[in-house]
Structures are given as C-alpha cells and as structure tokens.
Design an enzyme around this catalytic site. Structure first.
Site, PDB file in Angstrom:
ATOM      1  N   HIS A 148       0.840  -1.196   0.000  1.00 59.63           N
ATOM      2  CA  HIS A 148       0.000   0.000   0.000  1.00 59.63           C
ATOM      3  C   HIS A 148       0.880   1.253   0.000  1.00 59.63           C
ATOM      4  O   HIS A 148       2.092   1.179   0.205  1.00 59.63           O
ATOM      5  CB  HIS A 148      -0.925   0.026   1.223  1.00 59.63           C
ATOM      6  N   LYS A 168      -0.535   4.753   4.669  1.00 55.33           N
ATOM      7  CA  LYS A 168      -1.372   3.784   5.392  1.00 55.33           C
ATOM      8  C   LYS A 168      -0.765   3.524   6.764  1.00 55.33           C
ATOM      9  O   LYS A 168       0.435   3.267   6.887  1.00 55.33           O
ATOM     10  CB  LYS A 168      -1.512   2.489   4.599  1.00 55.33           C
TER      11      LYS A 168
END
Length: 273
Positions: free
Chosen positions: A159, A163
């Site tokens: 990600h 995040k």
C-alpha cells in the site's frame, strides 16, 4: 424516483476515499448525497462537498456535528479511523441509522462494539469493498480446501506510504478466509514478521509480508507453494473508485435491512457460489 433514493452521509469527506465517495454518489442510480462530515477544527468545514471533490457545487455543506445532519441521511458511510468510527457507530445506533464501515485497524473490543450495534441497526462491515477482492476471497476459500494442507501459504500486501495499519485489513481477511477453510484460527497460525535466524518454516503457518511505498493503492497476493509448483492469486487496485462504488452498492443493499451484521459476500451473494 426521489423518494426511493438512499441518502448517504460521507464521513471524512476531505480524504482520498471521501472525495471518491462523493464523486461516486453523484453518478450512482438510487443514491443521493445527503451529508458530508469532517473532524472538528478542519479547515474544510463550511465547504461545499461537491467543490471539495472537484465535481462542482452540489448544495451539501461539510459539517462536523452528526446531530446537525441527523435528518439528512439514511446510511452513514465511514472510511476513517477506529476511534472516530466507534463514535459514529454509537450515534447511528442511538438514532436508528444504518452504516457501511470500511475502516480498518479495529481491536477486538471495537469489533465487538460493531457486533453489538448490529443487533439494533443494519451494518455492512468489510475490510475491502472491491468486487474483485471479494471474488478473490471466494477463490482463496476454494484453493485452501484443495491445496492448503500440503502447501506453504504466504500473503503479501503493498500500500501507499500513508497507510497507518499493517497488515492491511484485506490481508487479514485473506488470512482469516484461508484459516477458516482449513478449520484453523488465524491467531494460532499467523506469522507476521521474520527477522534474524528464524529456523525452518513451521508447517501449517500463514505468513504475512507488508510493503509501504509511494502511492500504491492496494495490491494483495496469496501464495500456495508446494514442491515443484505454486499457485498465486493476486488482486491489484488501480483506482479508489472501485472501493467507493462497492461501498455505495452496499448502502443500496441495506435499504431492505432492519438490523444485522453483513459483509460484501452478503451484498454480492457470493456465499451461494
């Protein structure tokens, strides 16, 4: 036609997902943007939600107090942080509002609070609202039942740098799906990190590896590796719009539900496959 529409409140309207949800809500039949919310003190308060999302004025002003928009929505859509989502959950439970929850990173107490609230209101709670991801989870269930007992299972996820939780909620959902298919508890077989002299791989475990880099929206792979062959099942997201559309599809699906806790498998009817 207007009376049949579901009015949604979008929490975190100024965030990446919030803006996508506003855009998606304007184009999805049966959905009407009813309210947009941001945290108290945000510089975005008082803005028009449509202008915030880059789609022009839509007449929905960003607020911080749910009580001020209580009569403007039927379903609250929340992709924020656990502490904020739980506060919104208490409000929705008190006022009989349905919820779509895409927030990840809940501890067990938070998950229990969601289960408790679902006795009174209807909630779709999912780690990932992508149709493709949920099809992948079904494939993982089938693959685990065939190969899981004799393969090494690893889950790799990547990600963007912003995040804050790891492994991702989707990666954990993948692990839970595989573990359940093998009649195991993920807490008993998960390996979340490896460093130094770890020794040989313990049979029957499910390993996790996490990447955080750049602007990766979301990539997940489950590997079933045996001697001489391996199967890899991968999902790659190229736009957050897929999550926004899935969340609003869930809001529409909740129209006929009075209470209960559901996930995207229920929304998509995957359990009958």
């Amino acid at each position: 036609m207007h009376e049949a529409q579901i009015r949604v409140a979008i929490v975190g309207a100024g965030g990446r997902m919030g803006r996508q949800l506003i855009q998606a809500a304007l184009h999805m039949e049966g959905i009407q943007p009813g309210a947009a919310l941001e945290r108290e003190g945000s510089s975005l308060l008082g803005s028009d939600a449509g202008e915030l999302a880059g789609v022009g004025k839509m007449g929905v002003i960003v607020q911080s107090d749910l009580a001020l928009v209580k009569d403007d929505f039927d379903v609250l859509v929340d992709f924020t942080r656990p502490e904020g989502t739980l506060a919104h959950l208490a409000f929705c439970r008190k006022h009989g509002k349905s919820m779509v929850i895409g927030t990840t990173g809940f501890d067990e107490a938070g998950k229990q609070a969601i289960r408790d609230a679902a006795q009174e209101i209807a909630i779709v709670f999912a780690a990932n609202f992508s149709v493709g991801v949920n099809v992948m989870l079904k494939l993982l269930e089938k693959t685990a039942k065939v190969m899981g007992d004799y393969s090494d299972i690893e889950i790799i996820e990547a990600h963007h740098r912003h995040k804050v939780d790891a492994p991702s909620g989707t990666a954990l959902a993948m692990g839970e799906t595989i573990a359940h298919a093998l009649n195991k508890d993920l807490q008993d077989c998960a390996v979340y990190s490896r460093e130094g002299h770890t020794g040989e791989r313990v049979p029957g475990t499910i390993g996790f590896a996490t990447v955080r880099a750049g602007d990766i929206i979301g990539e997940h792979t489950a590997m079933f590796a045996d001697i001489g062959e391996r199967v890899e099942i991968t999902h790659k997201a190229s736009s957050r719009m897929t999550f926004a559309n899935g969340a609003l599809r869930s809001a529409l699906w909740l129209k006929t539900k009075k209470n209960g806790l559901f996930d995207m498998r229920d929304v998509l009817g995957l359990d009958v496959l």
